[in-house]
Design an enzyme around this catalytic site. Structure first.
Site, PDB file in Angstrom:
ATOM      1  N   THR A 161       5.372   0.182 -19.055  1.00 57.07           N
ATOM      2  CA  THR A 161       6.322  -0.910 -18.858  1.00 57.07           C
ATOM      3  C   THR A 161       5.704  -2.206 -19.366  1.00 57.07           C
ATOM      4  O   THR A 161       4.538  -2.491 -19.056  1.00 57.07           O
ATOM      5  CB  THR A 161       6.644  -1.046 -17.348  1.00 57.07           C
ATOM      6  OG1 THR A 161       7.189   0.176 -16.890  1.00 57.07           O
ATOM      7  CG2 THR A 161       7.625  -2.187 -17.086  1.00 57.07           C
ATOM      8  N   ARG A 272      41.325  -5.662  -6.800  1.00 58.02           N
ATOM      9  CA  ARG A 272      42.068  -4.567  -7.415  1.00 58.02           C
ATOM     10  C   ARG A 272      43.244  -4.122  -6.527  1.00 58.02           C
ATOM     11  O   ARG A 272      43.054  -3.767  -5.371  1.00 58.02           O
ATOM     12  CB  ARG A 272      41.100  -3.387  -7.627  1.00 58.02           C
ATOM     13  CG  ARG A 272      41.745  -2.113  -8.106  1.00 58.02           C
ATOM     14  CD  ARG A 272      42.169  -2.206  -9.546  1.00 58.02           C
ATOM     15  NE  ARG A 272      42.555  -0.908 -10.066  1.00 58.02           N
ATOM     16  CZ  ARG A 272      43.130  -0.736 -11.240  1.00 58.02           C
ATOM     17  NH1 ARG A 272      43.381  -1.784 -12.025  1.00 58.02           N
ATOM     18  NH2 ARG A 272      43.441   0.465 -11.657  1.00 58.02           N
ATOM     19  N   GLN A 283      41.071   2.622   4.168  1.00 55.60           N
ATOM     20  CA  GLN A 283      39.910   3.026   4.972  1.00 55.60           C
ATOM     21  C   GLN A 283      38.840   3.738   4.143  1.00 55.60           C
ATOM     22  O   GLN A 283      37.644   3.569   4.389  1.00 55.60           O
ATOM     23  CB  GLN A 283      40.386   3.939   6.103  1.00 55.60           C
ATOM     24  CG  GLN A 283      39.789   3.558   7.415  1.00 55.60           C
ATOM     25  CD  GLN A 283      40.384   4.318   8.577  1.00 55.60           C
ATOM     26  OE1 GLN A 283      40.733   5.502   8.477  1.00 55.60           O
ATOM     27  NE2 GLN A 283      40.536   3.648   9.686  1.00 55.60           N
ATOM     28  N   GLU A 367       6.404   4.265 -10.474  1.00 56.55           N
ATOM     29  CA  GLU A 367       5.470   3.930  -9.378  1.00 56.55           C
ATOM     30  C   GLU A 367       5.486   5.014  -8.290  1.00 56.55           C
ATOM     31  O   GLU A 367       5.350   4.743  -7.100  1.00 56.55           O
ATOM     32  CB  GLU A 367       5.737   2.526  -8.836  1.00 56.55           C
ATOM     33  CG  GLU A 367       5.493   1.503  -9.946  1.00 56.55           C
ATOM     34  CD  GLU A 367       5.159   0.122  -9.472  1.00 56.55           C
ATOM     35  OE1 GLU A 367       4.637  -0.025  -8.366  1.00 56.55           O
ATOM     36  OE2 GLU A 367       5.408  -0.818 -10.259  1.00 56.55           O
ATOM     37  N   SER A 370      10.249   9.952  -5.854  1.00 55.09           N
ATOM     38  CA  SER A 370      10.583  10.113  -4.426  1.00 55.09           C
ATOM     39  C   SER A 370       9.791  11.279  -3.824  1.00 55.09           C
ATOM     40  O   SER A 370       9.406  11.243  -2.653  1.00 55.09           O
ATOM     41  CB  SER A 370      12.084  10.364  -4.262  1.00 55.09           C
ATOM     42  OG  SER A 370      12.791   9.185  -4.585  1.00 55.09           O
TER      43      SER A 370
HETATM   44  N1  CAA Z   1      -5.762   3.630  -1.524  1.00 54.44           N
HETATM   45  C1  CAA Z   1      -7.072   3.817  -1.779  1.00 54.44           C
HETATM   46  N2  CAA Z   1      -7.594   5.031  -2.042  1.00 54.44           N
HETATM   47  C2  CAA Z   1      -6.758   6.080  -2.039  1.00 54.44           C
HETATM   48  C3  CAA Z   1      -5.388   5.954  -1.773  1.00 54.44           C
HETATM   49  C4  CAA Z   1      -4.890   4.666  -1.499  1.00 54.44           C
HETATM   50  N3  CAA Z   1      -3.600   4.465  -1.238  1.00 54.44           N
HETATM   51  N4  CAA Z   1      -4.793   7.164  -1.859  1.00 54.44           N
HETATM   52  C5  CAA Z   1      -5.768   8.027  -2.151  1.00 54.44           C
HETATM   53  N5  CAA Z   1      -6.957   7.375  -2.260  1.00 54.44           N
HETATM   54  C6  CAA Z   1      -8.274   7.954  -2.524  1.00 54.44           C
HETATM   55  C7  CAA Z   1      -8.557   9.059  -1.526  1.00 54.44           C
HETATM   56  O1  CAA Z   1      -9.158   8.545  -0.356  1.00 54.44           O
HETATM   57  C8  CAA Z   1      -9.505   9.949  -2.280  1.00 54.44           C
HETATM   58  O2  CAA Z   1     -10.807   9.422  -2.218  1.00 54.44           O
HETATM   59  P1  CAA Z   1     -12.117  10.367  -2.233  1.00 54.44           P
HETATM   60  O3  CAA Z   1     -12.211  10.933  -3.599  1.00 54.44           O
HETATM   61  O4  CAA Z   1     -13.217   9.438  -1.906  1.00 54.44           O
HETATM   62  O5  CAA Z   1     -11.870  11.409  -1.194  1.00 54.44           O
HETATM   63  C9  CAA Z   1      -9.010   9.821  -3.725  1.00 54.44           C
HETATM   64  O6  CAA Z   1      -8.259   8.597  -3.795  1.00 54.44           O
HETATM   65  C10 CAA Z   1      -8.143  10.961  -4.143  1.00 54.44           C
HETATM   66  O7  CAA Z   1      -7.057  11.009  -3.250  1.00 54.44           O
HETATM   67  P2  CAA Z   1      -6.158  12.298  -3.093  1.00 54.44           P
HETATM   68  O8  CAA Z   1      -7.035  13.500  -2.908  1.00 54.44           O
HETATM   69  O9  CAA Z   1      -5.137  12.010  -2.049  1.00 54.44           O
HETATM   70  O10 CAA Z   1      -5.495  12.393  -4.528  1.00 54.44           O
HETATM   71  P3  CAA Z   1      -4.397  13.397  -5.027  1.00 54.44           P
HETATM   72  O11 CAA Z   1      -4.716  13.632  -6.439  1.00 54.44           O
HETATM   73  O12 CAA Z   1      -4.224  14.559  -4.107  1.00 54.44           O
HETATM   74  O13 CAA Z   1      -3.007  12.623  -4.848  1.00 54.44           O
HETATM   75  C11 CAA Z   1      -1.333  11.046  -5.340  1.00 54.44           C
HETATM   76  C12 CAA Z   1      -2.795  11.349  -5.124  1.00 54.44           C
HETATM   77  C13 CAA Z   1      -0.825  10.312  -4.101  1.00 54.44           C
HETATM   78  C14 CAA Z   1      -0.434  12.239  -5.594  1.00 54.44           C
HETATM   79  C15 CAA Z   1      -1.388  10.130  -6.562  1.00 54.44           C
HETATM   80  O14 CAA Z   1      -1.798  10.872  -7.693  1.00 54.44           O
HETATM   81  C16 CAA Z   1      -0.120   9.410  -6.850  1.00 54.44           C
HETATM   82  O15 CAA Z   1       0.186   8.397  -6.230  1.00 54.44           O
HETATM   83  N6  CAA Z   1       0.653   9.904  -7.858  1.00 54.44           N
HETATM   84  C17 CAA Z   1       1.764   9.180  -8.383  1.00 54.44           C
HETATM   85  C18 CAA Z   1       1.310   8.312  -9.519  1.00 54.44           C
HETATM   86  C19 CAA Z   1       2.196   7.141  -9.719  1.00 54.44           C
HETATM   87  O16 CAA Z   1       2.712   6.547  -8.792  1.00 54.44           O
HETATM   88  N7  CAA Z   1       2.338   6.746 -10.983  1.00 54.44           N
HETATM   89  C20 CAA Z   1       3.062   5.601 -11.294  1.00 54.44           C
HETATM   90  C21 CAA Z   1       2.666   5.130 -12.656  1.00 54.44           C
HETATM   91  S1  CAA Z   1       2.646   3.383 -12.783  1.00 54.44           S
HETATM   92  C22 CAA Z   1       4.220   2.868 -13.021  1.00 54.44           C
HETATM   93  O17 CAA Z   1       5.133   3.625 -12.873  1.00 54.44           O
HETATM   94  C23 CAA Z   1       4.376   1.438 -13.345  1.00 54.44           C
HETATM   95  C24 CAA Z   1       5.684   1.098 -13.980  1.00 54.44           C
HETATM   96  O18 CAA Z   1       6.131   1.653 -14.930  1.00 54.44           O
HETATM   97  C25 CAA Z   1       6.431  -0.025 -13.439  1.00 54.44           C
END
Ligand code: CAA
Length: 383
Positions: A161, A272, A283, A367, A370
């Site tokens: 984006t 309308r 309703q 981001e 769902s």
């Molecule tokens: N804050 C800080 N640390 C976090 C965290 C958080 N919210 N969530 C997880 N972590 C840490 C964990 O503590 C863990 O740490 P350690 O390695 O020390 O244990 C590490 O991160 C890995 O965490 P998970 O094992 O939970 O990771 P996962 O791979 O199982 O799952 C997930 C993570 C929640 C699925 C993640 O991959 C996720 O959020 N996926 C979706 C990605 C996303 O939202 N992408 C959006 C792209 S950006 C965008 O869209 C912008 C735009 O265009 C406007």
């Protein structure tokens, strides 16, 4: 003892009124034009910057207005009510770019980059996804090789984006292939002007057509070590922490789109005439309006609650996911119902609900889908 207070402060109300007037006067004409032409108009960055909307959570010393997360959510709601393409630009700059630089950056990085971002001289983008990694963000394969005083990055970041016009990217790349995926990723502040940084193909999208979405190609991109954000190999946590904040922004965007759809449905239903009277007298239409209004209000409260926690620097990951999940589903529900209230006129370009319907769809995808929000919420509840 002070009770719970669901009213907005005078400052909140002033921010809303100012943002509403700004959006209606300045952004409305650009919203229609950008959607039709399917391209971002850089005047939006300038306008958002000039009116103080590009640094709402940043201290004055770095050019921000330091108004906090709740005021940011309110302003985002109003901007998105008029133009969701401008809204995502503002949300990304505040939440996904300024946010991590402000929280994890060195004093030098903050002094160098934040003033340019807050005054909108520079536009920012957030580069996490890749062709092979979306929901499973840690599975990224782009690689940054450590050369001591600099890193050399290769790979492709996808669905970026604001990427076409951005001057700076908060960008994540693998830097250790032997570590657990989430522990071998580094966050970088990458200037577009760095050698080897290229803009790739632009996506043709269903909605949000006034916001450009592109590939960013790292072709031996040379990034100075001083541009590592946080610690080497600790970038995944920065990515996740940043999304906790960003999701409040997308929730606010979804509330704005939902409110726009409701407003349009009310206006149309009262004007309308069918069967000799305004369709608002029926309703079946009244129920739609009631359901839309109730969901918008619930989505707004979840969003403000997440924003309040964020503003108080309290954990807000679960709450941000709940707000984003509910608000994005509400935006889609309301846009769909608003099209239905408009009948055939909702399906053609003459009325704005057709744009809201297309724009709403992405809020359940970017981001974190769902499905990912439900994963984050259920993990927090079941832990
Ligand atoms: N804050 C800080 N640390 C976090 C965290 C958080 N919210 N969530 C997880 N972590 C840490 C964990 O503590 C863990 O740490 P350690 O390695 O020390 O244990 C590490 O991160 C890995 O965490 P998970 O094992 O939970 O990771 P996962 O791979 O199982 O799952 C997930 C993570 C929640 C699925 C993640 O991959 C996720 O959020 N996926 C979706 C990605 C996303 O939202 N992408 C959006 C792209 S950006 C965008 O869209 C912008 C735009 O265009 C406007």
């Amino acid at each position: 003892m002070a009770g719970m207070d669901f009213t907005l402060t005078e400052e909140n109300e002033m921010i809303r009124a100012t943002a509403r007037q700004f959006a209606e006067e300045e952004l409305a004409p650009l919203a229609v034009k950008m959607d039709r032409e399917e391209k971002y108009d850089p005047r939006v960055t300038r306008l958002l910057g000039d009116h103080g909307y590009m640094g709402m959570e940043i201290a004055e010393e770095h050019g921000g207005s330091n108004l906090g997360a709740v005021n940011l959510a309110i302003a985002l709601e109003e901007v998105n009510r008029v133009c969701a393409s401008s809204g995502v630009t503002m949300s990304v700059q505040n939440g996904l770019v300024n946010g991590p630089i402000n929280k994890f950056g060195t004093p030098e990085q903050k002094a160098k980059y934040l003033p340019r971002l807050t005054n909108a001289e520079w536009m920012g983008a957030y580069c996490l996804s890749e062709p092979v990694s979306g929901s499973d963000a840690a599975a990224m394969v782009s690689f940054g090789e450590d050369h001591g005083d600099h890193f050399v990055l290769n790979g492709t970041k996808r669905f970026i984006t604001s990427g076409l016009h951005a001057d700076l990217y908060v960008l994540f790349s693998r830097t250790d292939r032997s570590a657990k995926p989430s522990r071998g990723i580094t966050a970088f502040i990458v200037e577009r002007a760095f050698p080897g940084v290229k803009v790739g193909k632009k996506e043709k999208k269903t909605g949000l057509r006034g916001s450009d979405t592109v590939d960013i190609i790292l072709d031996g991109a040379r990034v100075p070590r001083e541009n590592v954000l946080g610690e080497v190999n600790n970038g995944f946590k920065i990515a996740m922490d940043t999304l906790d904040a960003g999701r409040v922004g997308i929730a606010a965007q979804a509330v704005g789109i939902a409110q726009a759809a409701l407003d349009a449905a009310v206006k149309y239903a009262q004007a309308r005439q069918q069967f000799g009277e305004p369709i608002a007298n029926f309703q079946m239409i009244q129920w739609k309006i009631a359901d839309m209004a109730t969901r918008v209000e619930a989505a707004r409260l979840l969003t403000y609650r997440a924003a309040c926690l964020k503003e108080k620097r309290l954990p807000h990951g679960k709450e941000a996911s709940m707000a984003k999940l509910f608000a994005s589903e509400t935006a889609n529900f309301c846009a769909d119902e608003a099209v239905q209230v408009h009948g055939g006129y909702g399906y053609v370009g003459e009325f704005p609900v057709e744009r809201y319907f297309r724009d709403a769809r992405i809020t359940e995808i970017y981001e974190g889908t769902s499905e990912i929000q439900r994963l984050v919420i259920s993990r927090a509840v079941l832990k």
